[in-house]
Design an enzyme around this catalytic site. Structure first.
Site, PDB file in Angstrom:
ATOM      1  N   CYS A  22     -37.599  40.692  34.993  1.00  0.00           N
ATOM      2  CA  CYS A  22     -36.887  39.930  34.070  1.00  0.00           C
ATOM      3  C   CYS A  22     -37.350  38.826  33.911  1.00  0.00           C
ATOM      4  O   CYS A  22     -36.590  37.979  33.415  1.00  0.00           O
ATOM      5  CB  CYS A  22     -35.302  40.654  34.426  1.00  0.00           C
ATOM      6  SG  CYS A  22     -35.084  42.145  34.099  1.00  0.00           S
ATOM      7  N   VAL A  70     -51.259  57.053  40.207  1.00  0.00           N
ATOM      8  CA  VAL A  70     -51.510  58.454  40.236  1.00  0.00           C
ATOM      9  C   VAL A  70     -52.137  58.979  39.070  1.00  0.00           C
ATOM     10  O   VAL A  70     -51.250  58.377  38.374  1.00  0.00           O
ATOM     11  CB  VAL A  70     -49.493  58.886  40.470  1.00  0.00           C
ATOM     12  CG1 VAL A  70     -50.012  60.341  40.525  1.00  0.00           C
ATOM     13  CG2 VAL A  70     -49.032  58.548  41.718  1.00  0.00           C
ATOM     14  N   THR A 124     -36.223  66.286  36.536  1.00  0.00           N
ATOM     15  CA  THR A 124     -36.688  66.641  34.928  1.00  0.00           C
ATOM     16  C   THR A 124     -36.268  67.886  35.497  1.00  0.00           C
ATOM     17  O   THR A 124     -35.393  69.016  35.722  1.00  0.00           O
ATOM     18  CB  THR A 124     -38.432  65.931  35.966  1.00  0.00           C
ATOM     19  OG1 THR A 124     -38.281  67.043  36.746  1.00  0.00           O
ATOM     20  CG2 THR A 124     -38.108  65.317  35.917  1.00  0.00           C
ATOM     21  N   VAL A 135     -36.537  58.206  36.340  1.00  0.00           N
ATOM     22  CA  VAL A 135     -35.976  57.062  36.453  1.00  0.00           C
ATOM     23  C   VAL A 135     -36.539  56.391  35.390  1.00  0.00           C
ATOM     24  O   VAL A 135     -37.441  56.628  35.435  1.00  0.00           O
ATOM     25  CB  VAL A 135     -34.887  56.676  37.641  1.00  0.00           C
ATOM     26  CG1 VAL A 135     -34.639  58.198  38.313  1.00  0.00           C
ATOM     27  CG2 VAL A 135     -36.215  56.668  38.873  1.00  0.00           C
ATOM     28  N   TYR A 143      -6.885  32.454  33.398  1.00  0.00           N
ATOM     29  CA  TYR A 143      -7.413  31.258  32.442  1.00  0.00           C
ATOM     30  C   TYR A 143      -6.702  30.460  32.822  1.00  0.00           C
ATOM     31  O   TYR A 143      -5.630  29.965  34.322  1.00  0.00           O
ATOM     32  CB  TYR A 143      -5.738  31.824  31.266  1.00  0.00           C
ATOM     33  CG  TYR A 143      -5.425  30.608  30.384  1.00  0.00           C
ATOM     34  CD1 TYR A 143      -6.647  29.750  29.654  1.00  0.00           C
ATOM     35  CD2 TYR A 143      -4.281  30.218  30.922  1.00  0.00           C
ATOM     36  CE1 TYR A 143      -5.983  28.678  29.497  1.00  0.00           C
ATOM     37  CE2 TYR A 143      -3.955  28.911  30.428  1.00  0.00           C
ATOM     38  CZ  TYR A 143      -4.759  27.967  29.463  1.00  0.00           C
ATOM     39  OH  TYR A 143      -4.374  26.856  28.801  1.00  0.00           O
TER      40      TYR A 143
END
Ligand SMILES: Cc1cc2nc3c(=O)[nH]c(=O)nc-3n(C[C@H](O)[C@H](O)[C@H](O)COP(=O)(O)OP(=O)(O)OC[C@H]3O[C@@H](n4cnc5c(N)ncnc54)[C@H](O)[C@@H]3O)c2cc1C
Length: 515
Positions: free
Chosen positions: A6, A44, A238, A246, A392
């Site tokens: 990100c 992998v 799975t 994930v 507020y």
């Protein structure tokens, strides 16, 4: 390992100057703290589910090796979509997925001194890249196939982003796809659009979205869903009971529509990691699904959303919903510097359950969407928003916070106190359009064919209105029209409020959803 994806656009933009800041953890730290061995530069390549082992390749030495597992977690992420057009492999064309990508862009900027950039794709990564390239002094054009940027928003909610980008000097080329990228003989590249338009660029960013990286899972025979992600249950398991998955690679339920979706965002990925770990350790924790809460900053504008959009609801076959628009200040109007938040709230017209919200503005935008997101999580209704007790003081909010106002407006609709009319239907109605702003405002611009009777004269002049015809009332942002609708209804007129007023009309017209 564990780099901050990100943060990559901001590394390109030099907001983050030191690449090391993007590294959240190291193999050494994982070993010291947790006795976990991390192999970087190691891929992998296949999974042997019968033997419970994975085949890996050490990328530097080319050495293959086998690793055994009792439980396997797949978290390969999502890969940038590479369009099947010529020229995407040319020097100066980049995707933004990892640190080497952003390092490449940075070094292209420092060594080639590019003056122009084309960003292909107006989603959140494309817009963040546009912002950061503009920050580096490049003249940026965004090429987007859809008629709007940020496809997750309803079209009229994207209009303020278009206006803002253009004002900030970012050119928008909408409604046009990428056809090819070509090298110019002297210098730079040219991005050729499907329309034939040619956009010169010294640097091209491909940000056409991402797709779940499911190659390993598919080759291993794991179930892949209709949305292209790995199928998992609520414990992130799975179709193989020894393998969990994930993050960006999986499909998960959307809590609002109940449909499966892929949502490549960091918050859900992190929560899923925790759920999978608990499941492997024997504790049954369920992942509740996603609601697409997201935020992006665009050159000083904040764009945030949660839950479903109107078009998302329609796509999912939901029709029993209603929307309201409002444009309140981000804090009390009497305190200097209040800036509008353009807010759209979608809710069930049966029970008031909140279905989604979108907001665009300069300040306080993500705070309101986060409050609404939390309400959605707890099954909240518009009545809860109206009652929410929020912070507020004049410099932070208002005694009736935009979140309260959104809830109150929606309550007014549900109670029947304020029937609303839909800007989308403007072209098909025989209703009388009534503009209740002052004559000066009307003269500055109004909806074609509208009759102007200012609210200040309505109690005297309402006799000019027909009693046997629908009257659609609007003002600047919706408040005066609400007073007018209440008064007219009490006098027996068939009045409805065009929600969001002239501000929403202009956005809907510019988005092409109102005539
Ligand atoms: C430029 C950019 C900006 C973003 N900004 C935001 C934001 O502001 N907010 C937000 O919520 N989300 C943002 N995201 C999305 C967010 O980064 C992802 O949702 C999140 O990183 C997903 O985590 P993940 O673990 O599923 O995948 P990733 O973080 O992508 O990690 C997957 C890892 O698996 C590795 N891998 C893949 N295949 C193999 C293999 N066969 N063998 C070994 N390793 C493999 C990859 O190299 C990668 O390191 C952004 C993404 C990008 C690219």
């Amino acid at each position: 390992m564990s780099f901050a994806n990100c943060g990559l656009p901001f590394y390109v933009g030099d907001v983050i100057e030191d690449e090391r800041a993007l590294l959240m953890a190291s193999p050494e730290l994982f070993w010291q703290r947790f006795s976990i061995r991390v192999f970087t530069n190691t891929e992998v390549v296949s999974i042997d589910r019968q033997r419970g082992q994975v085949a890996v390749q050490e990328l530097e030495s080319g050495q293959p090796r086998i690793e055994r597992y009792d439980s396997l977690v797949l978290a390969p992420g999502a890969a940038p979509i590479r369009p099947r057009v010529t020229g995407t492999g040319l020097a100066g064309v980049f995707s933004v997925r990892n640190i080497p990508d952003s390092r490449g862009i940075r070094s292209w900027i420092s060594s080639r001194n590019p003056r122009t950039a084309v960003v292909v794709g107006g989603g959140f990564i494309g817009l963040e890249m546009a912002e950061n390239l503009a920050r580096r002094g490049l003249a940026v054009t965004v090429l987007e196939k859809l008629p709007q940027v940020m496809a997750s928003l309803d079209p009229e909610m994207a209009v303020p982003i278009h206006t803002h980008l253009t004002t900030e000097g970012v050119a928008l080329h909408l409604n046009d796809g990428l056809a090819s990228i070509q090298e110019l003989p002297e210098r730079g590249l040219v991005v050729v659009a499907e329309s034939g338009a040619r956009l010169q660029a010294d640097l091209v960013i491909l940000a056409l979205g991402v797709k779940p990286d499911v190659g390993l899972a598919r080759d291993a025979g794991l179930a892949i869903g209709a949305r292209g992600g790995i199928v998992v249950d609520d414990q992130m398991r799975t179709s193989d009971p020894h393998i969990w998955a994930v993050g960006d690679a999986v499909e998960v339920p959307d809590v609002v529509t109940g449909q499966e979706t892929v949502l490549p965002l960091a918050g859900p990925a992190n929560r899923q990691g925790r759920v999978a770990a608990e499941s492997i350790a024997g504790r049954r924790t369920a992942f509740r699904g996603v609601q697409a809460t997201a935020v992006v900053g665009v050159l000083g504008l904040t764009v945030a959303s949660t839950g479903a959009s109107e078009k998302g609801l329609r796509r999912a076959g939901v029709s029993n919903f209603q929307s309201v628009y409002l444009h309140p200040g981000h804090h009390a109007g009497y305190y200097p510097g209040a800036k509008p938040i353009h807010l759209k709230l979608l809710f069930s017209n049966i029970d008031g359950r909140i279905l989604g919200a979108q907001a665009v503005g300069c300040e306080g935008v993500e705070k309101r969407i986060d409050v609404i997101a939390t309400a959605i999580q707890f099954g909240g209704t518009v009545h809860h928003l109206a009652e929410a007790e929020l912070c507020y003081a004049p410099q932070f909010g208002a005694a009736k916070d935009p979140v309260n106002l959104a809830g109150m407006l929606a309550q007014n609709v549900l109670n029947g106190d304020m029937p609303v009319a839909d800007w989308h239907a403007l072209g098909d109605t025989s209703a009388l359009l009534l503009d209740v702003r002052e004559p000066g405002e009307f003269a500055d611009g109004h909806v074609p064919n509208a009759l102007n009777i200012p609210l200040s004269q309505l109690r005297i002049r309402h006799g000019e209105l027909p009693v046997d015809r629908d009257i659609w009332v609007y003002c600047g942002v919706g408040q005066r029209a609400y007073y007018a609708v209440r008064f007219l209804a009490q006098c027996g007129y068939r009045a409805s409020n065009l929600s969001g007023g002239y501000a929403t009309y202009l956005a809907a017209r510019d988005a092409g959803v109102a005539p």
